[in-house]
Motif scaffolding. Structure first.
Motif, short mmCIF file in Angstrom:
data_model
loop_
_atom_site.label_atom_id
_atom_site.label_comp_id
_atom_site.label_asym_id
_atom_site.label_seq_id
_atom_site.Cartn_x
_atom_site.Cartn_y
_atom_site.Cartn_z
N VAL A 106 0.84 -1.20 0.00
CA VAL A 106 0.00 0.00 0.00
C VAL A 106 0.88 1.25 0.00
CG1 VAL A 106 -1.71 1.32 1.31
CG2 VAL A 106 -1.93 -1.16 1.13
N LEU A 110 1.11 4.15 -2.76
CA LEU A 110 0.94 5.56 -2.40
C LEU A 110 2.06 6.41 -2.99
CD1 LEU A 110 -0.36 7.82 -0.60
CD2 LEU A 110 1.14 7.04 1.24
N THR A 250 -4.06 3.45 4.07
CA THR A 250 -2.91 4.34 3.77
C THR A 250 -2.36 4.98 5.04
OG1 THR A 250 -4.53 6.05 3.21
CG2 THR A 250 -3.56 4.84 1.39
N GLY A 315 -4.86 5.24 -1.49
CA GLY A 315 -4.13 4.03 -1.86
C GLY A 315 -4.37 3.54 -3.27
#
Length: 720
Positions: A106, A110, A250, A315
């Motif tokens: 994740v 990002l 996130t 995300g």
């Protein structure tokens, strides 16, 4: 009738929105399965929820920002293909268990999405949307064909759960695996053929719907339930009933990810951003063809950057323009903004209230969609472009694809960048950046010389070679310049080799080495290199490489002064001494007899401006002794010498006859004496001595005619 039309319009909007939303939701599921199916397969449900939310956000924000221009956006498979590799490597290297691996994936997503957003915004804000032109077309084709291979492999992997490589070939051919991935291959192939044959945007949603119906009929015929299908591994992963999966992943990734594993994938991160930039610039160009209107590439980049900032925060993977969905909205003649907002509701509903429906999607459909996308890229670039690209460029594309297939995407990117440099060097090296011009009749200095000196210089034209260089001089073009000079030096070497660098924008280190070799040739063969017009930046670069003034090398501010140096050197060698100025008495005799009483003698110090550009016309001046320089200011703000005048020459006669402001400055190069013939004196001559006035005007007219040829050649040289 208007009510029916309005109702029909809203119905079309709803249908278009639902179709777009359903396709994007299915694509989000497919891409999530592609990215998260590796070592963190236990968290694939959470990944699907993240991607569904990102799809909803991307559709909605695109509708808000770009819908008025007819554009529909969505998650893009190009970046997901690279991200799948980065995600797998991150999960492998992350320390701390499956959950930390998932959080690390994740986190790397990002980073990629936010960096992509930053790249889009930077290119858009600084209006650099044309940078795609710096990447050769076949290199881009190789990258995108490689993306197709990754998607095709991903489709087989998602459907069968087996990596389609040689080391797992045995597992791939087992009957249990064949039952899963062969239907996906078949579905993707049928969908691809249907799109190629019918060429209508509704083919994709209709084909997917047919796939679902076929799967349902298969279950009925085989008398199997959905529970049976799940136990056989025919359905996508689920169920979606764990409350932890609704957490803001996130935020947890910022503190819970293994950032050393994330940052260790810097090369893949850069490759993913590069692919996203390439893809969006190509997609914007394609969108113009679909919509039949011009799009501001920089505006599209800025808006896409904003979309990815929002998507990245939750995300999501990078998203931008979707040609197929844009074409669907355009063909159905619906408002893309409203259709996009309706479409956003579909993945959003799947996240909020209907996520459990996702685990009923057949893996053959998910894998088949990836296979379809992969085939689209591969066939477009490997088959469709085979007759468009020259053999060399087509071969470059195939080499990049072969490296990606055999060694992986990142080695393919590295090979592609190397081949991009090679292609640039080969292509740019074919451009004629060096032009040879003849010294003597046209290319000479702007110093006025007597007829006998001009004749001597014409006879010695072969003693000066002039090479005018354009553009950026690098290793590909510098070698050609060096070889040309070497060939001339080893034959009948000239006395002066003039290299005009006025139009050179820069030189690289290889080019500097070539110039140093030219200096060595000059020392060995006894000629002088005169470099003219070099900018400060070019001179600094040459100086760093050791190219400075010496007995064999001279720098002059412009071509005019460089040629003056050559002419004076040739004349001095011809007569054994520095050429003397022409006798003032001899030239003064050219002034019509009887004009002396009307002339005023003026002594001027060196550097005095006799005439100013743009001042009103008036007096005429005859140079008795010394030298005058006629100069003007160029558009770049530098001073350019147009002519050097010797004794006997006239200045100011053009403004006298035309009545327009003076066209240049006239400055003394040395202490000088001029004879002024004022406008009032000319009027007195015309009134009291008509014959003298006629001789005066004939003399001035002859002076103008004699100078006209050289003036035209001078301006032709300036415009060249």
């Amino acid at each position: 009738m208007p009510e029916q039309s309005r109702a029909g319009g809203w119905l079309a909007l709803v249908i278009a929105g639902l179709l777009i939303g359903a396709i994007e939701a299915l694509l989000a599921v497919a891409l999530a399965a592609f990215v998260f199916i590796g070592l963190i397969g236990d968290y694939i449900a959470d990944g699907i929820v993240i991607y569904l939310a990102a799809a909803a956000v991307t559709l909605a924000v695109f509708a808000w920002r770009l819908g008025s221009r007819g554009v529909v956006g969505g998650l893009r498979e190009t970046t997901a293909a690279v991200l799948s590799i980065v995600a797998f490597n991150t999960a492998v290297t992350a320390y701390g268990g499956p959950e930390r691996s998932f959080l690390s994936v994740v986190a790397v997503t990002l980073v990629i999405t936010l960096l992509t957003a930053a790249a889009f915004l930077a290119l858009g804000v600084y209006r650099r949307g044309n940078l795609i032109r710096f990447i050769p077309y076949p290199v881009v084709g190789g990258f995108l064909a490689g993306i197709g291979w990754l998607l095709l492999k991903g489709g087989v992997y998602v459907a069968g759960g087996v990596e389609p490589v040689w080391r797992s070939f045995g597992d791939l051919t087992e009957w249990s695996a064949l039952q899963q991935w062969l239907p996906a291959i078949g579905f993707g192939l049928l969908l691809f053929v249907a799109v190629r044959v019918f060429k209508h945007p509704l083919v994709i949603p209709i084909g997917i719907a047919v796939g679902f119906v076929a799967f349902g009929l298969g279950l009925l015929i085989s008398q199997n339930s959905f529970q049976d299908a799940r136990s056989f591994g025919w359905l996508v992963y689920g169920p979606f009933d764990d409350p932890q999966r609704w957490q803001p992943w996130t935020l947890r990734a910022i503190t819970g990810a293994d950032w050393s594993a994330v940052l260790g994938q810097w090369a893949g991160i850069i490759a993913a951003v590069l692919v996203a930039v390439i893809a969006i610039l190509f997609t914007v160009s394609g969108g113009e063809l679909v919509l039949r209107r011009d799009l501001d590439t920089n505006e599209e980049l800025r808006d896409a950057g904003l979309v990815n900032v929002i998507s990245g925060v939750i995300g999501g993977i990078p998203g931008f323009h979707t040609l197929s969905m844009t074409a669907l909205a355009h063909r159905m003649r619906v408002n893309a903004r409203v259709a996009g907002l309706v479409a956003a509701a579909v993945p959003l509903a799947a996240v909020i209230v209907g996520a459990s429906v996702i685990d009923r999607i057949p893996r053959m459909i998910v894998g088949g969609v990836l296979v379809f996308l992969g085939l689209s890229f591969i066939v477009e670039w490997v088959w469709d472009r085979r007759k468009v690209l020259p053999p060399l460029e087509y071969g470059v594309m195939l080499v990049i694809l072969a490296v990606i297939v055999g060694k992986g995407f990142l080695p393919g990117v590295l090979v592609g960048l190397v081949l991009a440099v090679v292609l640039f060097a080969v292509s740019y090296g074919r451009i004629e950046l060096v032009r040879e011009v003849a010294f003597g009749e046209i290319y000479h200095s702007n110093v006025d010389r007597p007829a006998e000196q001009r004749a001597v210089l014409r006879q010695m034209a072969n003693e000066v070679e002039i090479l005018r260089v354009n553009g950026f001089v690098f290793f590909g073009s510098a070698n050609g310049l060096l070889e040309r000079i070497r060939k001339r030096a080893e034959g009948a070497a000239p006395r002066f080799m003039v290299i005009d660098l006025r139009r050179v924008t820069g030189v690289d280190s290889s080019a500097v080495v070539s110039f140093v070799k030219v200096e060595h040739l000059a020392e060995a063969h006894g000629f002088e290199v005169v470099l003219t017009g070099a900018s400060d930046a070019v001179r600094r670069q040459l100086a760093r490489g050791g190219m400075v003034e010496s007995d064999a090398v001279r720098f002059e501010p412009d071509l005019d002064r460089g040629l003056q140096r050559c002419e004076e050197g040739l004349l001095a060698a011809e007569v054994g001494r520095e050429p003397e100025p022409v006798s003032p008495d001899g030239d003064k005799a050219r002034i019509p007899a009887g004009l002396d009483p009307y002339l005023e003698r003026i002594e001027l110090a060196e550097g005095t401006t006799l005439l100013h550009q743009d001042e009103a016309p008036g007096d005429v001046f005859v140079l008795e002794s010394g030298r005058l320089r006629v100069e003007t200011e160029t558009a770049e703000g530098t001073r350019m010498r147009l002519r050097t005048l010797r004794p006997g020459e006239v200045v100011g006669e053009i403004a006298l006859y035309t009545g327009v402001p003076r066209t240049a400055d006239v400055v003394t190069e040395t202490p000088a004496v001029v004879l002024r013939l004022s406008a009032r004196s000319i009027a007195r001559v015309e009134a009291s001595e008509p014959e003298l006035a006629a001789r005066l005007h004939r003399w001035l007219a002859w002076t103008l005619a004699d100078r006209l040829g050289d003036t035209l050649r001078t301006f032709d040289s300036m415009m060249d």
